[in-house]
Design a protein around this motif. Structure first.
Motif, PDB file in Angstrom:
ATOM      1  N   PHE A 115       0.828  -1.198   0.000  1.00  0.00           N
ATOM      2  CA  PHE A 115       0.000   0.000   0.000  1.00  0.00           C
ATOM      3  C   PHE A 115       0.866   1.253   0.000  1.00  0.00           C
ATOM      4  O   PHE A 115       1.991   1.257   0.508  1.00  0.00           O
ATOM      5  CB  PHE A 115      -0.910   0.017   1.228  1.00  0.00           C
ATOM      6  N   ARG A 116       0.307   2.302  -0.561  1.00  0.00           N
ATOM      7  CA  ARG A 116       0.993   3.596  -0.498  1.00  0.00           C
ATOM      8  C   ARG A 116       0.975   4.133   0.927  1.00  0.00           C
ATOM      9  O   ARG A 116       1.901   4.802   1.359  1.00  0.00           O
ATOM     10  CB  ARG A 116       0.317   4.589  -1.451  1.00  0.00           C
ATOM     11  N   TYR A 117      -0.116   3.847   1.632  1.00  0.00           N
ATOM     12  CA  TYR A 117      -0.233   4.273   3.031  1.00  0.00           C
ATOM     13  C   TYR A 117      -0.848   3.121   3.821  1.00  0.00           C
ATOM     14  O   TYR A 117      -1.821   2.514   3.388  1.00  0.00           O
ATOM     15  CB  TYR A 117      -1.126   5.516   3.158  1.00  0.00           C
ATOM     16  N   VAL A 154      -1.510  10.882   6.065  1.00  0.00           N
ATOM     17  CA  VAL A 154      -1.391  11.104   4.621  1.00  0.00           C
ATOM     18  C   VAL A 154      -1.377  12.600   4.327  1.00  0.00           C
ATOM     19  O   VAL A 154      -1.897  13.412   5.111  1.00  0.00           O
ATOM     20  CB  VAL A 154      -2.544  10.424   3.849  1.00  0.00           C
ATOM     21  N   GLU A 157      -4.126  14.054  -0.487  1.00  0.00           N
ATOM     22  CA  GLU A 157      -4.605  12.670  -0.424  1.00  0.00           C
ATOM     23  C   GLU A 157      -5.754  12.531   0.565  1.00  0.00           C
ATOM     24  O   GLU A 157      -6.705  11.783   0.333  1.00  0.00           O
ATOM     25  CB  GLU A 157      -3.456  11.745  -0.031  1.00  0.00           C
ATOM     26  N   SER A 168      -9.190  11.077  -0.982  1.00  0.00           N
ATOM     27  CA  SER A 168      -9.641   9.811  -0.398  1.00  0.00           C
ATOM     28  C   SER A 168     -10.865  10.037   0.490  1.00  0.00           C
ATOM     29  O   SER A 168     -11.798   9.232   0.497  1.00  0.00           O
ATOM     30  CB  SER A 168      -8.522   9.166   0.418  1.00  0.00           C
ATOM     31  N   THR A 198      -7.631   1.673  -4.343  1.00  0.00           N
ATOM     32  CA  THR A 198      -6.875   2.916  -4.149  1.00  0.00           C
ATOM     33  C   THR A 198      -5.468   2.682  -3.608  1.00  0.00           C
ATOM     34  O   THR A 198      -4.646   3.591  -3.623  1.00  0.00           O
ATOM     35  CB  THR A 198      -7.621   3.838  -3.171  1.00  0.00           C
ATOM     36  N   LYS A 199      -5.213   1.462  -3.093  1.00  0.00           N
ATOM     37  CA  LYS A 199      -3.921   1.132  -2.452  1.00  0.00           C
ATOM     38  C   LYS A 199      -3.603   2.096  -1.311  1.00  0.00           C
ATOM     39  O   LYS A 199      -2.455   2.411  -1.044  1.00  0.00           O
ATOM     40  CB  LYS A 199      -2.795   1.120  -3.488  1.00  0.00           C
ATOM     41  N   ASN A 200      -4.663   2.558  -0.669  1.00  0.00           N
ATOM     42  CA  ASN A 200      -4.527   3.445   0.485  1.00  0.00           C
ATOM     43  C   ASN A 200      -5.290   2.819   1.646  1.00  0.00           C
ATOM     44  O   ASN A 200      -6.519   2.794   1.647  1.00  0.00           O
ATOM     45  CB  ASN A 200      -5.089   4.832   0.166  1.00  0.00           C
ATOM     46  N   SER A 238      -4.915   3.773   4.863  1.00  0.00           N
ATOM     47  CA  SER A 238      -4.943   4.665   6.022  1.00  0.00           C
ATOM     48  C   SER A 238      -6.371   4.890   6.492  1.00  0.00           C
ATOM     49  O   SER A 238      -7.291   5.060   5.684  1.00  0.00           O
ATOM     50  CB  SER A 238      -4.297   6.008   5.678  1.00  0.00           C
TER      51      SER A 238
END
Length: 431
Positions: free
Chosen positions: A3-5, A11, A15, A19, A305-307, A309
């Motif tokens: 994941f990016r986060y 974040v 973002e 998001s 979203t590969k997020n 958080s």
């Protein structure tokens, strides 16, 4: 998947905003759909529908914030519960306060279960076969609700036209869900609300959207609950709420696994998350709106979203509370044609059914499918369908005190699967 986060990562502001917008649209769309459906059950006026949606937005936004900061602390969407919708449908013969009183009591029960370690006992009762069957019962028992929304005689258009319109719109929704990715798929519900409404305006001349609240609802309306104890409603909501807790556990576990949250934290996440869900449902009962649950749909958002958080959900919670203060916008949204609302509810319930079938299929892959498996699942489904489609004369003949239980197909089916799983086939299963 990397994941990016991660879950606890802070974040950047940009973002957070983008998001947070996606999470807002995702959660608010469910609120809008369920608010319209439940308000329609009680034949609410336009002003009452707006007020209902306002209360539901505030409580949902507050629940999201509480879950992220003090509950499970995961990126999980919170929204109105389809399981509780089945109980609300069965309780329409009673004043709304009867359902709300039962919801408050069950919210307290949920907190007790979370804080006393009774979750382990529930886990033993809800085997994979039971869970898969119970999730199957939800869309099945809501079929009469789908029909009433699509065939609503109070809105323009012939019955044939509405059925054809609904079928075409559903194909469009599923095609879009299959092909879209990322932001567009995550916010699909909003775009389908807009597209479906525009299409309904074109196909059914006379369909109107309202920009005004058409009256004022007193500030304390539905905020100061006058308790109304109806034993049948309490039993019905209780059975549904136990299933809701199991659904909650599945959502929290699923998101924790996808977001790569440490396994050692899961017990605390479940305890805190179900406690906050209980608090949110107590507030919902007190405000006389439908209760909520954590949604497993969150896993798709995270993967797209590969997020992972959790902090962008704080933006979603705050925005929903702010939107609740703009009744003109809610009035516009609440006047969406019921045929569109019905289609989106069918889409949601089809996703629910897909998850149920996934659980049942996974189980048959690990253990061979037997005749007894088919009997347990099939009998519960047939019982649920039978009780859901009882003629009105038969329902009216049931004593009012137990009508919410016997006329609730979901409750009847849940009892049936429990009896077969843990009583009838208990000895054979042990062998």
């Amino acid at each position: 998947m990397s994941f990016r986060y991660n879950v606890n990562d802070k974040v950047p502001a940009k973002e957070m905003a983008t998001s947070g917008l996606m999470w807002t649209i995702c959660s608010a769309a469910f609120v809008i759909i369920f608010a319209n459906v439940v308000a329609g059950l009680y034949q609410a006026s336009p002003a009452e529908t707006v007020w209902y949606a306002q209360k539901l937005l505030v409580i949902t936004g507050a629940a999201v914030i509480l879950q992220v900061m003090f509950g499970h602390k995961l990126p999980v969407v919170f929204g109105p519960s389809a399981i509780l919708l089945t109980a609300a449908v069965a309780a329409t013969d009673f004043a709304p306060a009867a359902f709300s009183t039962a919801l408050v009591l069950c919210g307290v029960l949920g907190i007790v279960i979370a804080q006393t370690g009774l979750l382990g006992m529930l886990a033993k009762l809800f085997t994979p076969r039971v869970i898969g069957t119970v999730l199957t019962l939800i869309p099945l028992t809501l079929v009469p609700t789908f029909v009433s929304l699509i065939a609503n005689p109070s809105q323009p258009g012939s019955l044939t036209g509405k059925v054809i319109f609904a079928f075409v719109l559903l194909i469009v929704i599923f095609a879009a869900n299959h092909r879209l990715r990322g932001f567009w798929r995550a916010t699909l519900m909003l775009w389908m609300l807009i597209f479906g409404t525009v299409a309904a305006l074109v196909c059914f001349p006379g369909t109107m959207l309202s920009f005004g609240t058409q009256g004022v609802v007193p500030l304390t309306e539905g905020l100061l609950l006058s308790p109304l104890v109806a034993p049948g409603v309490i039993i019905s909501v209780f059975i549904c709420y136990v299933a809701l807790i199991v659904n909650d556990v599945g959502s929290i576990r699923g998101v924790a696994a996808v977001a790569k949250s440490p396994v050692t934290e899961i017990k605390g996440q479940l305890r805190r998350g179900i406690t906050i869900t209980g608090i949110a449902n107590i507030l919902s009962g007190g405000a006389e709106v439908i209760g909520g649950v954590n949604y497993s749909i969150s896993t798709g958002m995270i993967q797209d979203t590969k997020n992972a958080s959790r902090y962008p959900l704080l933006i979603a919670g705050v925005v929903m509370i702010i939107c609740a203060a703009i009744p003109q916008v809610i009035a516009l949204i609440s006047s969406i044609p019921t045929v569109v609302t019905g289609c989106l509810l069918i889409f949601i319930m089809t996703s629910q059914l897909s998850a149920a079938l996934g659980i049942l299929i996974d189980r048959t892959e690990s253990t061979p499918f037997t005749f007894d498996n088919g009997v347990v699942i099939g009998f519960a489904i047939i019982i649920a369908a039978t009780f859901s489609f009882l003629p009105e004369a038969a329902v009216a003949a049931i004593p009012a005190v137990i009508r919410p239980v016997l006329a609730n197909g979901f409750v009847a089916g849940t009892i049936a699967v429990m009896v077969l799983e843990h009583v009838v086939f208990r000895e054979r299963k042990g062998r």
